[in-house]
Write an enzyme that holds these catalytic residues in place. Structure first.
Site, short mmCIF file in Angstrom:
data_model
loop_
_atom_site.label_atom_id
_atom_site.label_comp_id
_atom_site.label_asym_id
_atom_site.label_seq_id
_atom_site.Cartn_x
_atom_site.Cartn_y
_atom_site.Cartn_z
N HIS A 89 0.87 -1.20 -0.08
CA HIS A 89 -0.12 -0.04 0.09
C HIS A 89 0.96 1.34 -0.03
O HIS A 89 0.56 2.23 -0.85
CB HIS A 89 -0.81 -0.06 1.40
CG HIS A 89 -1.89 -0.98 1.39
ND1 HIS A 89 -1.81 -2.05 2.28
CD2 HIS A 89 -2.93 -1.24 0.81
CE1 HIS A 89 -2.81 -2.76 2.13
NE2 HIS A 89 -3.60 -2.50 1.27
N LYS A 129 -1.43 -6.33 -8.14
CA LYS A 129 -1.52 -7.37 -7.59
C LYS A 129 -3.15 -7.82 -7.75
O LYS A 129 -3.17 -9.03 -7.86
CB LYS A 129 -1.50 -7.07 -5.75
CG LYS A 129 -2.20 -7.82 -4.77
CD LYS A 129 -1.31 -8.93 -4.60
CE LYS A 129 -1.96 -9.85 -3.50
NZ LYS A 129 -3.20 -9.77 -3.00
N SER A 164 -2.92 -8.04 2.92
CA SER A 164 -3.23 -7.70 4.21
C SER A 164 -3.74 -9.23 4.98
O SER A 164 -4.02 -9.54 6.22
CB SER A 164 -4.77 -6.89 4.29
OG SER A 164 -4.29 -5.75 3.63
P1 AMP Z 1 -6.65 -3.57 -0.50
O1 AMP Z 1 -6.53 -2.69 0.64
O2 AMP Z 1 -6.29 -5.02 -0.26
O3 AMP Z 1 -8.06 -3.39 -1.13
O4 AMP Z 1 -5.48 -2.91 -1.50
C1 AMP Z 1 -5.71 -1.65 -1.77
C2 AMP Z 1 -4.96 -1.22 -3.09
O5 AMP Z 1 -3.20 -1.73 -2.67
C3 AMP Z 1 -5.43 -2.17 -4.17
O6 AMP Z 1 -5.22 -1.20 -5.13
C4 AMP Z 1 -4.30 -3.17 -4.07
O7 AMP Z 1 -4.16 -3.77 -5.40
C5 AMP Z 1 -3.08 -2.78 -3.84
N1 AMP Z 1 -2.14 -3.44 -3.19
C6 AMP Z 1 -2.36 -4.78 -2.20
N2 AMP Z 1 -1.30 -5.32 -2.08
C7 AMP Z 1 -0.17 -4.97 -2.82
C8 AMP Z 1 0.88 -5.20 -3.15
N3 AMP Z 1 1.57 -6.40 -2.53
N4 AMP Z 1 1.58 -4.63 -4.10
C9 AMP Z 1 1.03 -3.45 -4.60
N5 AMP Z 1 -0.01 -3.10 -4.52
C10 AMP Z 1 -0.85 -3.80 -3.58
#
Ligand code: AMP
Length: 279
Positions: A36, A149, A186
């Site tokens: 993130h 991702k 997460s």
């Molecule tokens: P989330 O909180 O899981 O909904 O993720 C929020 C944003 O962070 C989304 O655009 C995800 O694709 C991105 N994200 C989550 N994990 C990663 C990672 N390991 N590398 C790059 N972006 C990520």
């Protein structure tokens, strides 16, 4: 760093900024990690003012258990956001976003929603479309950052913005990984020690598949990957697909372009992990 729970407060602040201020936006569900932060750092570089939202969106969870158990680490999240000089954090309640109607709208993403995740997570992309459209309407950013991702989600958001003629650049950011290759997520927090130790096999297999995708065609590769996972008692392969990056339609044949990508979903115990690699 401003922290707001109300839509009105966010909008008032954004309205008060000088007209030429560029606004970058990173929507998240919290439990923040370096993946993130890499998105937020890129947004900081490319914009004058960066907004991050933390909202565990109920309508994108196909399993109630997953929603209930989704990690919540708000104090730590705020510390991390301060450390990367985030300007504004928006942490709404479900009522603030949905009022009394926690349901998603129905979207047509030109078929992108029927592939891979769409086959296994009923209603997921309607939930994603609903929340991202709502957040975009609230924040009205110039640039919004999404991780590769969740590559299918990234393509769907590009489609959402194009369909609704929203003047927002959607920027895809590379996958941030642990030292052993496991894509940061997460959900990794919830892995048992044994499953955490087994999980790097997912990316190792993607890397091997990338090499093999010169001599093997997509169908042969799928069988090869399925067999690899049969030797992994702690990992349960849900799908492995090779697809065109733009249409996300599966490819059966040999490598034909630079815009092909392998996608994988695996259960490590109860925790579902996804990853992908450009071929
Ligand atoms: P989330 O909180 O899981 O909904 O993720 C929020 C944003 O962070 C989304 O655009 C995800 O694709 C991105 N994200 C989550 N994990 C990663 C990672 N390991 N590398 C790059 N972006 C990520």
């Amino acid at each position: 760093m401003l922290v707001f729970a109300k839509i009105k407060s966010v909008q008032e602040k954004l309205k008060s900024l000088k007209k030429e201020t560029s606004i970058g936006f990173v929507p998240t569900m919290g439990a923040l990690h370096k993946g993130h932060l890499s998105l937020i750092e890129q947004a900081k570089k490319e914009n004058d003012f960066v907004v991050v939202s933390i909202f565990i969106n109920p309508t994108q969870f196909d399993k109630q258990e997953d929603l209930i158990n989704y990690p919540k680490t708000i104090e730590n999240d705020l510390d991390l956001l301060k450390s990367v000089s985030c300007d504004l954090v928006f942490i709404p309640t479900a009522e603030e976003i949905y009022a009394n109607n926690i349901t998603s709208s129905s979207f047509d993403f030109n078929g992108l929603e029927y592939q891979m995740e769409g086959k296994f997570r009923d209603g997921h992309f309607n939930g994603v479309g609903t929340i991202v459209k709502r957040l975009f309407e609230i924040v009205m950013p110039h640039n919004a950052y999404f991780g590769e991702k969740d590559f299918q989600q990234l393509q769907i958001i590009k489609n959402l913005v194009a369909q609704n003629q929203m003047p927002i650049n959607i920027i895809g950011c590379p996958i941030f990984r642990e030292n052993d290759g496991l894509a940061m997520s997460s959900r990794n927090e919830r892995l048992t020690t044994a499953h955490r130790a087994a999980a790097p096999f997912i990316y190792k297999t993607l890397q091997k598949a990338k090499v093999e995708f010169g001599t093997k065609n997509a169908d042969e590769l799928k069988i090869w990957v399925e067999n690899e996972f049969k030797n992994q008692p702690l990992l349960d392969l849900e799908y492995f697909e090779i697809a065109d990056e733009d249409t996300l339609i599966s490819i059966q044949d040999i490598k034909t372009s630079q815009k092909q990508r392998a996608f994988i979903a695996v259960f490590a115990g109860k925790i579902r992990l996804i990853d992908n690699i450009s071929l």
